[in-house]
Scaffold this active site. Structure first.
Site, mmCIF file in Angstrom:
data_model
loop_
_atom_site.group_PDB
_atom_site.id
_atom_site.type_symbol
_atom_site.label_atom_id
_atom_site.label_comp_id
_atom_site.label_asym_id
_atom_site.label_seq_id
_atom_site.Cartn_x
_atom_site.Cartn_y
_atom_site.Cartn_z
ATOM 1 N N GLU A 411 0.843 -1.193 0.000
ATOM 2 C CA GLU A 411 0.000 0.000 0.000
ATOM 3 C C GLU A 411 0.880 1.245 0.000
ATOM 4 O O GLU A 411 1.695 1.444 0.908
ATOM 5 C CB GLU A 411 -0.912 -0.006 1.223
ATOM 6 C CG GLU A 411 -1.867 -1.187 1.243
ATOM 7 C CD GLU A 411 -2.390 -1.485 2.642
ATOM 8 O OE1 GLU A 411 -2.304 -0.600 3.510
ATOM 9 O OE2 GLU A 411 -2.851 -2.621 2.858
ATOM 10 N N LEU A 454 -5.666 -2.144 -1.031
ATOM 11 C CA LEU A 454 -5.604 -2.085 0.421
ATOM 12 C C LEU A 454 -6.181 -3.386 0.972
ATOM 13 O O LEU A 454 -7.341 -3.454 1.377
ATOM 14 C CB LEU A 454 -6.375 -0.863 0.932
ATOM 15 C CG LEU A 454 -6.025 -0.333 2.315
ATOM 16 C CD1 LEU A 454 -6.555 1.082 2.491
ATOM 17 C CD2 LEU A 454 -6.552 -1.218 3.429
ATOM 18 N N GLU A 456 -4.363 -6.696 3.042
ATOM 19 C CA GLU A 456 -3.123 -7.332 3.503
ATOM 20 C C GLU A 456 -3.038 -8.812 3.142
ATOM 21 O O GLU A 456 -1.966 -9.325 2.806
ATOM 22 C CB GLU A 456 -2.968 -7.132 5.015
ATOM 23 C CG GLU A 456 -2.600 -5.728 5.426
ATOM 24 C CD GLU A 456 -3.768 -4.749 5.436
ATOM 25 O OE1 GLU A 456 -3.534 -3.528 5.593
ATOM 26 O OE2 GLU A 456 -4.933 -5.212 5.277
ATOM 27 N N PHE A 479 1.594 -0.905 8.361
ATOM 28 C CA PHE A 479 1.658 -0.835 9.828
ATOM 29 C C PHE A 479 1.460 -2.247 10.381
ATOM 30 O O PHE A 479 0.551 -2.952 9.954
ATOM 31 C CB PHE A 479 0.564 0.080 10.397
ATOM 32 C CG PHE A 479 0.759 1.538 10.104
ATOM 33 C CD1 PHE A 479 1.549 2.329 10.927
ATOM 34 C CD2 PHE A 479 0.159 2.122 8.999
ATOM 35 C CE1 PHE A 479 1.727 3.663 10.653
ATOM 36 C CE2 PHE A 479 0.332 3.467 8.716
ATOM 37 C CZ PHE A 479 1.130 4.242 9.538
ATOM 38 N N ASP A 481 0.134 -3.088 12.948
ATOM 39 C CA ASP A 481 -1.204 -3.148 13.530
ATOM 40 C C ASP A 481 -2.239 -3.741 12.565
ATOM 41 O O ASP A 481 -3.291 -4.229 12.999
ATOM 42 C CB ASP A 481 -1.654 -1.747 13.937
ATOM 43 C CG ASP A 481 -0.547 -0.964 14.630
ATOM 44 O OD1 ASP A 481 0.476 -0.688 13.949
ATOM 45 O OD2 ASP A 481 -0.688 -0.643 15.816
ATOM 46 N N PRO A 485 -5.086 -9.349 8.975
ATOM 47 C CA PRO A 485 -5.788 -9.998 7.856
ATOM 48 C C PRO A 485 -4.882 -10.920 7.035
ATOM 49 O O PRO A 485 -5.374 -11.815 6.354
ATOM 50 C CB PRO A 485 -6.266 -8.806 7.004
ATOM 51 C CG PRO A 485 -6.372 -7.683 7.972
ATOM 52 C CD PRO A 485 -5.239 -7.879 8.941
ATOM 53 N N HIS A 526 -1.638 2.197 15.853
ATOM 54 C CA HIS A 526 -0.392 2.557 15.169
ATOM 55 C C HIS A 526 0.800 2.372 16.095
ATOM 56 O O HIS A 526 1.854 2.979 15.881
ATOM 57 C CB HIS A 526 -0.442 4.008 14.668
ATOM 58 C CG HIS A 526 -1.437 4.223 13.572
ATOM 59 N ND1 HIS A 526 -2.780 4.400 13.818
ATOM 60 C CD2 HIS A 526 -1.307 4.242 12.221
ATOM 61 C CE1 HIS A 526 -3.426 4.547 12.675
ATOM 62 N NE2 HIS A 526 -2.551 4.449 11.691
#
Length: 726
Positions: A411, A454, A456, A479, A481, A485, A526
């Site tokens: 991304e 977008l 993952e 990230f 975080d 997924p 984050h």
């Protein structure tokens, strides 16, 4: 089948025309029957307790043999699922190979006894090892098609590479190869199926999706899984697709559908989806009893559509075979399967020693821990010190120049997806939210550096397919975080591919991930750490540098490694004054599993890594001033593998130890280090092992809360004081 039944059915059948030759039609029946009888033999072996699991492809044979006949084994690529017995037999698998897998024999060519039966694998036939997870293979097929297209455009990347990366020394590619992937109708509920359709549609990739719709996902009927009960009606809005919906119990109709779909893909027009309505005459597996949820009337209706019975009748009706000819084929197949089963049950079992079990967990071609990888930095005189972000970017640039198989994606990693803006100079370009990939698309082009959707799971699933096909993918998870997924693909697919296929396939990849807190406002989405989840993943290397020079050297080792590497980059350290260094040259490397003593000491050891390294140094300097305690700080640098010898040497010297990490205290990576120290170095200790880490909660947005939640120099200093006074 009784002759009377054949005659009755012939009278009410209609003539079907086909371009298939008599020999092809006979071979279709032989393969369908071979698949069914192999299923039946496995069921018998399971009931005799000679194998341990059975899941059949019965009822799917016509659809799958047709698919195989429309494609080219060893030329096209195949990502099957567990019902695809007939497909793999038609591609060139033997019944004995499949039965060896059922037994779990040492000579099982699919996995050497590591996977359940029906997890088909063949490097020769380009059948890629599947897992038991449903729909994950869809994204892998996308990555494989990505890679095939890349090699067609960049033949120099497919040539033998003389560097250290050895996944496939000579990659074969064809400008018109097609990738096949299949799932059941229940798996179309999975998000990864839809992500795969989206990417295939958008990029017009040559992927044939085969949906084998037998009406049930174990006991869940299709109308519960699929809106309207029909996946073909749901997917029609995807552009660039060729769609077909067929009676999957008819091999001729199915063959025509697959032939058109493959031709469409081979011509570069886009992907295709062939939806076949098949039956499931047996239960989901021998662990299931479909009588509990399917009435006799429904099961009887399925028997009327049995593809074997229907096609046998067709062959008789058309005069292709008479009853004697059919009986002859069946006797030959029965004997073939019987002998195959006898050989399989007598086959030697895998060696059960530790070395054999661990073989292929990591590459045998490239050892990233070997000491000779260590090189000295070659900086220019008076060179300017650069940040971690700068030296990561420099390393990526160096290695992309060196190895044309490296592709970067994720991304926002590209400078600009609309290249005309870059070419006209209308925009500067982004190059990642932290600018770590800035300028790389401009230098290497959009085939090698590009933005992904977008999604993952899509990023990592495509990574699996690319790595299997021979590329060196370097995806970015923006990230840490949001890595969750992708967890399915990371844990069940990427890290397991080499081991589960017994070394047949590998997945060299570097997953770059921005991680960690100390951001002043990062909050709980984050600021996450969670590295212990991935150090707990067999087959995955985990790297976590604390400074610019280490990041550069370790990333270069990762990019030349033949294993999946998770490269964790702490966001707070990207542009910190701490740890800056001059550019060390294009060949600077650091071996994995080699810790670094960043501060010598005699009274106490702190074992740490990442952003807690500079905080440990602050606490150590304060302890020297205020307590006259000399603290040794050991930076692990890599977490899997980690440098146990360095830890043991330091602890034996100081006899006191603190294990420090940024993640939550309980069940974190430091708990393993502390447990091993207590287990193996107890006699060398003068005080209990102390852990310092974050509170067992989330990281808050307000800085006054974050300062309490995450370990600070003050917390570390108090631990030093406490353990020194013990």
């Amino acid at each position: 089948m009784a002759q009377s039944a054949v005659t009755a059915e012939v009278k009410k059948s209609r003539h079907s025309k086909t371009s298939l030759s008599r020999e092809q039609l006979i071979e279709i029946y032989r393969l369908m029957y071979l698949s069914r009888r192999t299923d039946d033999r496995e069921i018998m072996l399971k009931r005799q307790q000679k194998i341990f699991f059975q899941i059949s492809g019965a009822g799917h044979e016509a659809f799958l043999v047709a698919a195989a006949l429309a494609m080219k084994p060893g030329y096209d690529w195949f990502f099957p699922y567990y019902r695809d017995r007939a497909l793999c037999l038609a591609l060139g698998n033997t019944a004995e190979e499949q039965l060896l897998q059922a037994v779990g024999a040492a000579d099982d060519p699919a996995s050497g006894g590591r996977q359940m039966p029906s997890h088909w694998t063949s490097r020769k036939l380009n059948i890629v090892s599947p897992s038991s997870s449903t729909a994950t293979q869809c994204l892998q097929a996308i990555g494989c098609a990505d890679a095939g297209r890349y090699f067609a455009r960049h033949p120099e990347a497919a040539a033998k590479h003389d560097g250290d990366y050895r996944a496939y020394k000579d990659v074969q590619f064809h400008g018109d190869e097609v990738v096949y992937v299949s799932i059941g109708e229940g798996s179309t509920s999975q998000g990864e199926f839809w992500e795969a359709l989206s990417v295939a549609s958008n990029l017009k990739l040559p992927v044939v999706f085969a949906v084998e719709d037998n009406g049930y996902a174990i006991s869940v009927p299709v109308e519960v899984n699929t809106p309207g009960g029909n996946i073909s009606k749901v997917v029609t809005g995807f552009p660039n697709f060729h769609f077909a919906e067929v009676d999957g119990t008819d091999p001729i109709t199915s063959y025509d559908a697959f032939r058109e779909a493959v031709a469409y893909c081979r011509a570069g027009k886009g992907p295709a989806l062939v939806h076949g309505h098949v039956i499931r005459p047996y239960s989901h597996s021998l662990s299931d009893d479909d009588k509990l949820y399917r009435p006799e009337s429904e099961r009887h209706a399925d028997t009327q559509r049995d593809p074997l019975t229907k096609f046998q009748l067709y062959l008789v009706r058309e005069g292709i075979l008479d009853e004697s000819g059919i009986n002859k084929i069946e006797r030959q197949v029965d004997e073939e399967v019987r002998q195959a089963a006898e050989r399989a049950v007598r086959a030697p079992l895998p060696a059960s020693d530790k070395a054999s079990i661990l073989r292929h967990q990591y590459s045998e071609d490239y050892d990233p821990t070997r000491p000779e990888l260590q090189t000295e930095p070659k900086s220019e005189p008076d060179a300017q010190e650069r940040t971690m972000a700068d030296l990561i970017n420099s390393c990526l640039r160096d290695e992309m120049r060196r190895d044309p198989r490296i592709v970067l994606f994720g991304e926002d990693v590209a400078d600009c997806s609309r290249e005309e803006y870059l070419e006209k100079g209308e925009v500067k370009g982004k190059g990642g939210v932290f600018k770590l990939t800035a300028g790389l698309q401009a230098e290497f082009g959009s085939d090698r550096v590009f933005n992904s959707p977008l999604a993952e799971a899509s990023i990592i699933g495509r990574t699996v397919g690319m790595g299997v096909r021979g590329l060196k993918p370097v995806p970015e998870i923006q990230f840490f975080d949001y890595i969750w997924p992708a967890m399915h693909q990371l844990r069940n697919e990427l890290s397991a591919m080499r081991w589960r296929s017994n070394g047949t396939f590998s997945n060299p990849a570097v997953i770059r991930v921005a991680i960690g807190g100390y951001l002043t406002g990062g909050s709980l989405y984050h600021s996450q750490c969670g590295e212990s989840i991935f150090t707990h993943t067999p087959g995955m290397r985990v790297v976590f540098p604390s400074n610019a020079l280490d990041a550069n050297g370790l990333l270069r080792t990762a990019l030349r490694c033949d294993d999946p590497v998770m490269f964790l980059e702490h966001k707070r350290l990207y542009r910190e004054a701490y740890g800056r260094a001059p550019y060390p040259g294009p060949d600077y490397m650091i071996p994995f599993g080699k810790a670094k003593t960043v501060r010598e000491g005699s009274d106490l050891t702190i074992v740490t890594y990442g952003a807690t390294v500079p905080r440990a140094l602050q606490a150590a300097m304060r302890a020297q001033r205020e307590l006259e305690v000399e603290t040794e700080v050991l930076d692990l640098r890599t977490l899997s593998p980690y440098d146990w010898e360095a830890i043991a040497t330091s602890v034996r010297k100081t006899s006191r130890v603190i294990v420090l990490h940024e993640d939550t205290l309980s069940w974190g990576f430091g708990a393993e280090i502390a447990a091993r120290i207590a287990d193996e170095l107890f006699d060398d200790l003068d005080a209990p092992v102390r852990r310092v880490a974050a509170m067992d909660t989330f990281v808050a947005y307000q800085p006054v809360l974050e300062d309490v939640i995450l370990p600070q120099p003050e917390h570390i200093f108090r631990a030093i004081e406490s353990i020194t006074n013990y």
